[in-house]
Design a protein around this motif. Structure first.
Motif, PDB file in Angstrom:
ATOM      1  N   GLY A 243      -1.216   7.581   9.567  1.00 20.32           N
ATOM      2  CA  GLY A 243      -2.607   7.741   9.980  1.00 20.32           C
ATOM      3  C   GLY A 243      -2.758   8.791  11.063  1.00 20.32           C
ATOM      4  O   GLY A 243      -1.784   9.444  11.439  1.00 20.32           O
ATOM      5  N   PRO A 244      -3.981   8.981  11.528  1.00 16.46           N
ATOM      6  CA  PRO A 244      -4.223   9.971  12.578  1.00 16.46           C
ATOM      7  C   PRO A 244      -3.603   9.502  13.889  1.00 16.46           C
ATOM      8  O   PRO A 244      -3.521   8.306  14.140  1.00 16.46           O
ATOM      9  CB  PRO A 244      -5.749  10.016  12.686  1.00 16.46           C
ATOM     10  CG  PRO A 244      -6.211   8.688  12.183  1.00 16.46           C
ATOM     11  CD  PRO A 244      -5.209   8.252  11.151  1.00 16.46           C
ATOM     12  N   ALA A 245      -3.173  10.466  14.694  1.00 17.98           N
ATOM     13  CA  ALA A 245      -2.537  10.137  15.966  1.00 17.98           C
ATOM     14  C   ALA A 245      -3.542  10.248  17.097  1.00 17.98           C
ATOM     15  O   ALA A 245      -4.643  10.775  16.917  1.00 17.98           O
ATOM     16  CB  ALA A 245      -1.362  11.082  16.208  1.00 17.98           C
ATOM     17  N   ALA A 372      -4.357   2.144   7.121  1.00 17.00           N
ATOM     18  CA  ALA A 372      -3.575   1.925   8.342  1.00 17.00           C
ATOM     19  C   ALA A 372      -4.371   1.088   9.338  1.00 17.00           C
ATOM     20  O   ALA A 372      -3.835   0.206  10.001  1.00 17.00           O
ATOM     21  CB  ALA A 372      -3.186   3.267   8.966  1.00 17.00           C
ATOM     22  N   VAL A 373      -5.678   1.362   9.416  1.00 17.90           N
ATOM     23  CA  VAL A 373      -6.533   0.590  10.324  1.00 17.90           C
ATOM     24  C   VAL A 373      -6.587  -0.870   9.873  1.00 17.90           C
ATOM     25  O   VAL A 373      -6.471  -1.802  10.668  1.00 17.90           O
ATOM     26  CB  VAL A 373      -7.952   1.190  10.382  1.00 17.90           C
ATOM     27  CG1 VAL A 373      -8.901   0.243  11.104  1.00 17.90           C
ATOM     28  CG2 VAL A 373      -7.925   2.543  11.066  1.00 17.90           C
ATOM     29  N   MET A 374      -6.742  -1.067   8.544  1.00 18.76           N
ATOM     30  CA  MET A 374      -6.775  -2.431   8.022  1.00 18.76           C
ATOM     31  C   MET A 374      -5.483  -3.165   8.332  1.00 18.76           C
ATOM     32  O   MET A 374      -5.487  -4.334   8.701  1.00 18.76           O
ATOM     33  CB  MET A 374      -7.005  -2.411   6.500  1.00 18.76           C
ATOM     34  CG  MET A 374      -8.433  -2.065   6.115  1.00 18.76           C
ATOM     35  SD  MET A 374      -8.588  -1.793   4.333  1.00 18.76           S
ATOM     36  CE  MET A 374      -8.611  -3.479   3.747  1.00 18.76           C
ATOM     37  N   PHE A 375      -4.362  -2.437   8.205  1.00 18.76           N
ATOM     38  CA  PHE A 375      -3.083  -3.056   8.523  1.00 18.76           C
ATOM     39  C   PHE A 375      -3.004  -3.370  10.024  1.00 18.76           C
ATOM     40  O   PHE A 375      -2.558  -4.437  10.424  1.00 18.76           O
ATOM     41  CB  PHE A 375      -1.923  -2.139   8.118  1.00 18.76           C
ATOM     42  CG  PHE A 375      -0.576  -2.642   8.556  1.00 18.76           C
ATOM     43  CD1 PHE A 375      -0.031  -3.770   7.973  1.00 18.76           C
ATOM     44  CD2 PHE A 375       0.117  -2.006   9.576  1.00 18.76           C
ATOM     45  CE1 PHE A 375       1.206  -4.244   8.389  1.00 18.76           C
ATOM     46  CE2 PHE A 375       1.343  -2.474   9.995  1.00 18.76           C
ATOM     47  CZ  PHE A 375       1.893  -3.600   9.396  1.00 18.76           C
ATOM     48  N   ILE A 380      -4.691  -6.679   6.004  1.00 26.07           N
ATOM     49  CA  ILE A 380      -3.796  -6.648   4.843  1.00 26.07           C
ATOM     50  C   ILE A 380      -2.369  -6.760   5.348  1.00 26.07           C
ATOM     51  O   ILE A 380      -2.081  -6.407   6.495  1.00 26.07           O
ATOM     52  CB  ILE A 380      -3.955  -5.350   4.010  1.00 26.07           C
ATOM     53  CG1 ILE A 380      -3.811  -4.111   4.908  1.00 26.07           C
ATOM     54  CG2 ILE A 380      -5.287  -5.330   3.273  1.00 26.07           C
ATOM     55  CD1 ILE A 380      -3.786  -2.816   4.139  1.00 26.07           C
ATOM     56  N   SER A 381      -1.490  -7.248   4.480  1.00 29.05           N
ATOM     57  CA  SER A 381      -0.092  -7.404   4.872  1.00 29.05           C
ATOM     58  C   SER A 381       0.636  -6.076   4.740  1.00 29.05           C
ATOM     59  O   SER A 381       0.126  -5.136   4.127  1.00 29.05           O
ATOM     60  CB  SER A 381       0.575  -8.447   3.968  1.00 29.05           C
ATOM     61  OG  SER A 381       0.689  -7.920   2.661  1.00 29.05           O
ATOM     62  N   ALA A 382       1.836  -6.016   5.302  1.00 22.69           N
ATOM     63  CA  ALA A 382       2.640  -4.797   5.196  1.00 22.69           C
ATOM     64  C   ALA A 382       2.909  -4.480   3.724  1.00 22.69           C
ATOM     65  O   ALA A 382       2.908  -3.330   3.309  1.00 22.69           O
ATOM     66  CB  ALA A 382       3.951  -4.974   5.951  1.00 22.69           C
ATOM     67  N   ARG A 383       3.130  -5.539   2.932  1.00 20.99           N
ATOM     68  CA  ARG A 383       3.403  -5.343   1.506  1.00 20.99           C
ATOM     69  C   ARG A 383       2.182  -4.758   0.795  1.00 20.99           C
ATOM     70  O   ARG A 383       2.295  -3.803   0.027  1.00 20.99           O
ATOM     71  CB  ARG A 383       3.762  -6.685   0.881  1.00 20.99           C
ATOM     72  CG  ARG A 383       4.176  -6.585  -0.579  1.00 20.99           C
ATOM     73  CD  ARG A 383       4.210  -7.956  -1.178  1.00 20.99           C
ATOM     74  NE  ARG A 383       5.228  -8.781  -0.528  1.00 20.99           N
ATOM     75  CZ  ARG A 383       6.412  -9.049  -1.064  1.00 20.99           C
ATOM     76  NH1 ARG A 383       6.701  -8.580  -2.246  1.00 20.99           N
ATOM     77  NH2 ARG A 383       7.294  -9.777  -0.446  1.00 20.99           N
ATOM     78  N   GLU A 384       1.006  -5.286   1.076  1.00 21.14           N
ATOM     79  CA  GLU A 384      -0.221  -4.762   0.460  1.00 21.14           C
ATOM     80  C   GLU A 384      -0.472  -3.323   0.914  1.00 21.14           C
ATOM     81  O   GLU A 384      -0.926  -2.476   0.152  1.00 21.14           O
ATOM     82  CB  GLU A 384      -1.426  -5.635   0.846  1.00 21.14           C
ATOM     83  CG  GLU A 384      -1.412  -6.989   0.186  1.00 21.14           C
ATOM     84  CD  GLU A 384      -2.461  -7.931   0.779  1.00 21.14           C
ATOM     85  OE1 GLU A 384      -3.041  -8.684   0.006  1.00 21.14           O
ATOM     86  OE2 GLU A 384      -2.694  -7.917   2.005  1.00 21.14           O
TER      87      GLU A 384
END
Ligand SMILES: [Zn+2]
Length: 468
Positions: A243-245, A372-375, A380-384
């Motif tokens: 994602g963006p830094a 990335a934000v959702m994670f 969401i899980s790491a797997r999703e």
């Protein structure tokens, strides 16, 4: 008289279960023995916790046990007494959980009435086992916490720590160093214009630019810098952009995409050795259409058609390198000053296809950012997260490949109209830079058969196919 031990609120735990031992060992007896032990130790009992758990290993919740863990965690209990460790926990994973809880609560006093029942030794071994488990659990938990922290940092675009600052940035890893950022921008532009990493390293050395550790630049270090998401303001985690830094980009993500595309192309073509021939890869045999290869000889460099499985040419054409190079370089420089080239390049710069690809890549990146934000928010899980990224990343790779084809025109930036000036500088340019300029204008040249062994060149043998 207050207890000497300082324990004022010990937890006593008892459990009845369906196993043979449990049947033989009623709750009443467990509690009696525990109270006696508390007396011996001089501990005051805060509360007795009793579960009636008739289905061992069922994984069913034990309310009293859970309450005891909660009270321990809340600091309400300062010691634990239990008849035997198998009353306390039913599975190793529970022992770990228990150990983690008492450890976190700072409770070090855990005693069992019957420590030697199965183990054949006393409490010492049991406590040793628990303490070992504490240690194992503690270190495992630390690793988990750190990994979690890294992933959170990554998802939030926060820099990952480290002892060496990245080139282009201050030690806080966020603030841009203007002078180094300018070097990075030049490196990116020159690399995209076709210069080799080796040639750029030489340039850095000549300019007196050292690495952050004060060393000389080498190709692998430079490759790492140019391919890093960091300089494009992208946060990477385990080698993937997530994602963006939080820091400012030095080059655009689109330029980084082009850099990656060029690196991928070079891996495919496998060219690692320094270039010694400015026309390498640009010449075709007029007899068979095969590529001509550089053929170093003493006193006379040549380009030749090679037969055999590796090359597949007719093997019947040779041309002396030096006059051919003079001829074609001169043609390139003249072409750079021609009016049509400026128009073409001006038109190409706004190329719709490139813009569309860049937009597509930006859209893909935006999708990755959202994920990335959702994670990061644990929606969401790491797997999703991984699963959702896969198709997007494949699409991005496709688009990057397509951009490669358009990258070559970048080598022409600032060149049209400057043929005369370039002619003066030509010999001082690196071979890699020369080849990039020639390759940007010349698609290839066909060499027709001529007199064998001739040291001069008949210009009518050379047919240039211009790229622009
Ligand atoms: Zn041939």
């Amino acid at each position: 008289m207050p207890p000497v031990s300082g324990v004022r609120a010990a937890a006593v735990y008892a459990r009845i279960s369906s196993d043979t031992e449990g049947k033989a060992l009623g709750v009443a007896r467990q509690l009696d023995d525990c109270r006696r032990l508390a007396d011996q130790m001089g501990w005051s009992i805060g509360q007795e916790y009793v579960d009636n758990d008739l289905s061992a290993y069922s994984g069913k919740r034990r309310p009293a046990y859970q309450q005891m863990l909660a009270d321990l965690a809340d600091g309400l209990r300062d010691a634990v007494i239990c008849y035997h460790v198998d009353r306390l926990t039913r599975r190793p994973v529970e022992l770990e959980q228990f150990v983690a809880t008492v450890d976190a609560a700072g409770v070090r006093k855990v005693r069992f009435v019957s420590g030697d029942m199965d183990l054949g030794t006393g409490d010492g071994l049991l406590i040793g086992r628990i303490m070992a488990a504490v240690a194992a659990n503690e270190s495992a938990a630390k690793t988990r916490r750190m990994r979690r922290k890294w992933e959170q940092n990554a998802a939030q675009g926060v820099p990952h720590g480290g002892s060496i600052r990245p080139f282009g940035y201050e030690a806080d890893r966020v603030t841009v160093r203007p002078n180094e950022a300018e070097v990075v921008r030049q490196l990116a532009a020159r690399y995209l214009a076709g210069e080799s990493l080796r040639s750029l390293c030489t340039w850095l050395t000549d300019e007196g630019v050292s690495t952050v550790t004060g060393g000389e630049w080498r190709s692998p270090t430079l490759r790492g810098l140019l391919r890093s998401g960091r300089i494009a303001g992208l946060r990477e985690h385990r080698g993937e952009v997530v994602g963006p830094a939080k820091w400012e980009p030095i080059i655009s993500p689109a330029d980084r995409d082009r850099i990656l595309a060029r690196m991928a192309e070079q891996v495919v073509s496998g060219r690692r050795t320094p270039r010694r021939y400015v026309l390498s890869g640009l010449l075709r045999c007029g007899r068979c259409g095969g590529k001509l290869y550089a053929s170093p000889r003493e006193n006379s460099r040549r380009y030749v058609c090679l037969k055999g499985p590796d090359h597949g040419g007719c093997g019947r054409l040779t041309v002396v390198a030096e006059p051919l190079e003079h001829l074609l370089v001169e043609a390139v420089l003249q072409r750079l000053d021609g009016p049509e080239l400026a128009d073409v390049v001006a038109g190409r710069r706004g190329d719709d296809a490139a813009a569309e690809l860049s937009d597509g890549l930006a859209g893909d990146q935006a999708q990755l950012d959202e994920l990335a934000v959702m994670f990061g928010k644990q929606e969401i899980s790491a797997r999703e997260w991984r699963a959702a990224r896969e198709p997007i990343e494949r699409r991005m790779q496709d688009r990057q490949r397509q951009l490669t084809a358009l990258t070559r025109t970048d080598a022409l930036t600032g060149l049209p109209g400057n043929g005369g000036q370039l002619r003066e500088q030509w010999d001082s340019l690196s071979l890699s830079r020369q080849a990039a300029i020639v390759g940007a204008v010349l698609d290839h040249a066909v060499i027709e058969p001529g007199q064998l062994g001739s040291r001069s060149l008949d210009p009518s043998r050379v047919r240039a196919i211009w790229r622009v």
